[in-house]
Enzyme design. Structure first.
Site, PDB file in Angstrom:
ATOM      1  N   GLU A 107     -39.930   2.307  48.766  1.00  0.00           N
ATOM      2  CA  GLU A 107     -40.454   3.074  47.621  1.00  0.00           C
ATOM      3  C   GLU A 107     -41.979   3.025  47.584  1.00  0.00           C
ATOM      4  O   GLU A 107     -42.635   4.016  47.229  1.00  0.00           O
ATOM      5  CB  GLU A 107     -39.838   2.536  46.329  1.00  0.00           C
ATOM      6  CG  GLU A 107     -38.368   2.950  46.204  1.00  0.00           C
ATOM      7  CD  GLU A 107     -37.639   2.275  45.065  1.00  0.00           C
ATOM      8  OE1 GLU A 107     -36.967   2.983  44.284  1.00  0.00           O
ATOM      9  OE2 GLU A 107     -37.718   1.039  44.956  1.00  0.00           O
ATOM     10  N   GLU A 127     -29.931  -1.225  48.005  1.00  0.00           N
ATOM     11  CA  GLU A 127     -29.595  -1.549  46.613  1.00  0.00           C
ATOM     12  C   GLU A 127     -28.123  -1.372  46.273  1.00  0.00           C
ATOM     13  O   GLU A 127     -27.583  -2.082  45.425  1.00  0.00           O
ATOM     14  CB  GLU A 127     -30.441  -0.685  45.657  1.00  0.00           C
ATOM     15  CG  GLU A 127     -31.886  -1.111  45.522  1.00  0.00           C
ATOM     16  CD  GLU A 127     -32.778  -0.512  46.592  1.00  0.00           C
ATOM     17  OE1 GLU A 127     -34.002  -0.628  46.479  1.00  0.00           O
ATOM     18  OE2 GLU A 127     -32.241   0.080  47.564  1.00  0.00           O
TER      19      GLU A 127
END
Length: 706
Positions: A107, A127
């Site tokens: 990210e 995740e």
């Protein structure tokens, strides 16, 4: 400007923000704070024309500090805000990627204007393995850069991709061997171009027309696994990336992440994440314990288990000496190994050349003297105490001084085997799970006299061969099989009372109840009824097992009849190939045994009762295992059951699941079954630790030995 976790340094006209949080540059709260301060310094100094974000050590940022996930406010206000500032910068920002770029690290890279990666870089969003979606705009920036389909595959699978694959989908802009120099050159080129910088948040999703197809695929996957709400959450976030402005999509992602963070599935998965890491720490084993060198390994017994163990070492590049009692047995074992490698080649897991290289690491002999130069020998002979004692005695004489003798046993007394070797400090139990080259759990059994360096060396060796290791003390069945014994006991008693194997397995496998990969009868049929029965028979014969004539009567009788499960085509089930089919003979046997042992049968046994009688005795046994010091910590038990026995990760393991149910409720039901079923053999006696924690309103997972 020097900071603890981030450094802003000058490289000519370029600023380099270097992250340094060993060992994997995880985004801890401190690291993010220092990154914010470093970026403040960059923004304040107009003499810098561009910024390169880089990392010290062996990898770029490999993810967020999972321990900090609970501080959602900090993450949203600090890290996400920093990413917005990076992307909005009027001066170019380039990410220098290498190693593993995962989760928050990816990210961070997505917020930069350009990404340069080393050829060996791996990029991904893991995740989902924690029951979450990316929480720092990964679901919004990735589809705008790489497309909706690619974003869904990457986020929903959790599997990292190579730099080449990332370049093909537009996630990486350049691939370079010298990533630091290439990133600097790329930053200078952007400065020279003086054009509009590419900001992911301003882009349209390139394959937005495929939204309906992606949502359909996501819906089908979510329907197949309704116990994993993150899958539906991923679809919701990606839909927002297409249909909503970036700022609105950011809100959808934040709301989804927050809801998933509180879900029992995510809490369970995060519990296991930390439990697996804690299991590597042995309380009285210093971290600086000197390790014994391991250059060569020996295997005694090259059957299914021994062959799989040999493959695990050969696959890791370790030379292996195989020893059998006869050339015929050695050839048969070599044939099994060759067959396994051929299957891997056929499935595309290995090339012919690689399979041959791994087989070439193995040499065979029928002479124990061939083991004289090995550093570790794994005894993998049949699960028979006298046989193992004989082999241990031979190994104690043949093996060189300092060589480690590992006994692969699932239930037997490691201390007796160690004593037979004449060198108990060198002996440790290694309970591999079949197939040993695939199953990731290794129960390491620490004997009363196992030396510290013996244990430390085998713990390190487990990591070398890709195993998840948990240390157990010595008792019948250790951690896993000791609990599996009460699980199997209740499965069989329920059959005698009137439930069928299919009913019991159905409850065990249903996500509504347990969600096991395989129910107790199917599992024993696959492993071999003969294997399970022999351990029970030997346990009872030793005098240490139950004095109950009805104990595990089903598996003992099936064994006596030659019905060993899949391998003979009949066990608890009949088999059509590998497909289990209900067996009338099994029902008839249960009826007969119930009559023999005076057990009343019932027309119906409810699913809830089946669930409680399978799980609650396991929880009770887990409390006893902790109280006796067989396991060091509650999480170790959960790791054993999720890594080795098919207990679903999203349940967190039997101990975590017990806490979710509530210990007082479990104690009440154990007392109930003691009263209604009788407790002549103590099967329903509540472990003192379990009763104490229930009375105090405490969680079993929080218990620590004082």
């Amino acid at each position: 400007m020097m900071l603890d976790r981030a450094t802003l340094v000058r490289d000519g006209e370029i600023a380099v923000l270097r992250i340094d949080n060993p060992p994997v540059n995880a985004l801890s709260i401190d690291t993010i704070s220092h990154m914010v301060r470093a970026f403040d310094a960059f923004e304040a100094d107009a003499s810098f024309t561009a910024l390169v974000i880089a990392c010290a050590g062996r990898t770029f940022v490999s993810g967020g500090d999972i321990g900090a996930f609970a501080d959602e406010a900090f993450t949203a206000k600090s890290f996400n805000a920093l990413l917005d500032r990076i992307e909005a910068s009027s001066r170019p920002v380039v990410a220098a990627l290498f190693g593993t770029v995962l989760g928050g690290g990816l990210e961070l890279a997505l917020a930069c204007h350009l990404r340069v990666a080393a050829p060996t870089t791996r990029l991904g969003f893991p995740e989902v393995s924690l029951g979450l979606v990316p929480g720092s705009l990964g679901t919004q920036r990735l589809p705008r850069l790489a497309g909706l389909k690619a974003a869904y595959r990457l986020i929903s699978s959790g599997v990292p991709i190579s730099a080449g694959e990332a370049g093909a989908i537009g996630l990486v802009d350049q691939i370079a061997d010298e990533v630091s120099a290439a990133s600097r050159e790329a930053a200078l080129a952007l400065v020279a171009e003086a054009g509009a910088l590419r900001r992911a948040s301003t882009l349209a999703v390139p394959d937005a027309q495929d939204l309906a197809a992606v949502l359909k695929m996501a819906g089908e996957e979510a329907a197949l696994r309704p116990h994993l709400p993150a899958l539906a959450g991923i679809a919701r976030c990606l839909e927002a990336a297409v249909r909503l402005p970036f700022a609105e999509g950011e809100k959808v992602e934040a709301e989804t992440f927050s809801a998933l963070l509180k879900s029992p599935q995510s809490r369970a998965l995060r519990h296991l994440f930390f439990a697996e890491r804690a299991a590597q720490r042995i309380p009285d084993l210093p971290s600086d314990t000197a390790l014994r060198p391991v250059r060569k390994v020996g295997i005694v017994g090259v059957g299914t288990m021994g062959g799989g163990i040999a493959m695990a070492f050969a696959d890791a590049g370790v030379p292996v000496t195989l020893v059998e009692t006869s050339q015929e047995a050695l050839d048969r074992g070599a044939g099994l190994i060759a067959k396994n490698y051929a299957a891997s080649v056929k499935r595309g897991k290995l090339t012919d050349a690689e399979a041959e290289r791994r087989r070439a690491r193995m040499t065979g002999s029928t002479d124990f003297a061939a083991l004289a130069d090995v550093d570790v020998v794994v005894e993998a002979v049949f699960e028979d105490m006298q046989l193992k004692l004989d082999v241990a005695e031979k190994l104690g004489r043949v093996c060189k001084s300092g060589a480690i003798i590992a006994t692969n046993t699932s239930t037997l007394d490691v201390d007796l085997i160690a004593a037979a070797s004449g060198r108990p400090a060198d002996v440790v139990g290694t309970h591999f799970f079949s197939p040993a080259h695939i199953m990731r759990l290794l129960e390491i059994v620490r004997g009363a006299q196992t030396a510290a360096d013996t244990l430390a060396t085998v713990m390190k060796l487990a990591r070398t061969i890709g195993k998840t290791a948990v240390v157990s003390g010595v008792c019948y069945g250790f951690i896993g099989n000791r609990m599996a014994e009460v699980y199997g006991r209740e499965s069989e008693v329920l059959q005698l009372e009137g439930a069928t194997p299919a009913q019991i397995d159905g409850v065990a496998e249903s996500p509504r109840w347990l969600g096991m990969a395989m129910g107790p009868s199917r599992m024993l049929d696959m492993a071999g009824v003969d294997v399970g029965a022999r351990t029970v028979i030997e346990w009872i014969a030793s005098g240490a097992g139950p004095k109950d004539p009805a104990y595990r009567a089903m598996c003992r009788t099936l064994f006596a009849s030659g019905d060993y499960g899949q391998k003979t085509g009949k066990g608890y089930y009949q088999y059509d190939g590998r497909r289990a089919v209900p067996c009338d003979d099994t029902v008839a046997l249960a009826t007969q045994l119930a009559q023999t042992h005076g057990i009343a049968r019932r027309d119906t046994i409810g699913e809830r009762e089946i669930f409680e009688r399978l799980l609650y005795p396991m929880v009770n046994e887990a409390a006893q295992i902790l109280d006796e010091g067989i396991a060091y910590r509650p999480g170790d038990i959960d790791v054993v059951w999720t890594a080795g026995y098919g207990f679903p990760n999203w349940r967190g393991g039997p101990v975590f699941m017990a806490d979710e149910i509530g210990l007082p409720a479990i104690v009440e039901r154990l007392d109930h079954y003691a009263q209604t079923l009788g407790n002549a053999h103590g099967y329903w006696s509540v472990a003192p630790l379990l009763r104490q924690l229930a009375a105090e309103g405490r969680r079993l997972t929080d218990w620590q030995r004082s």
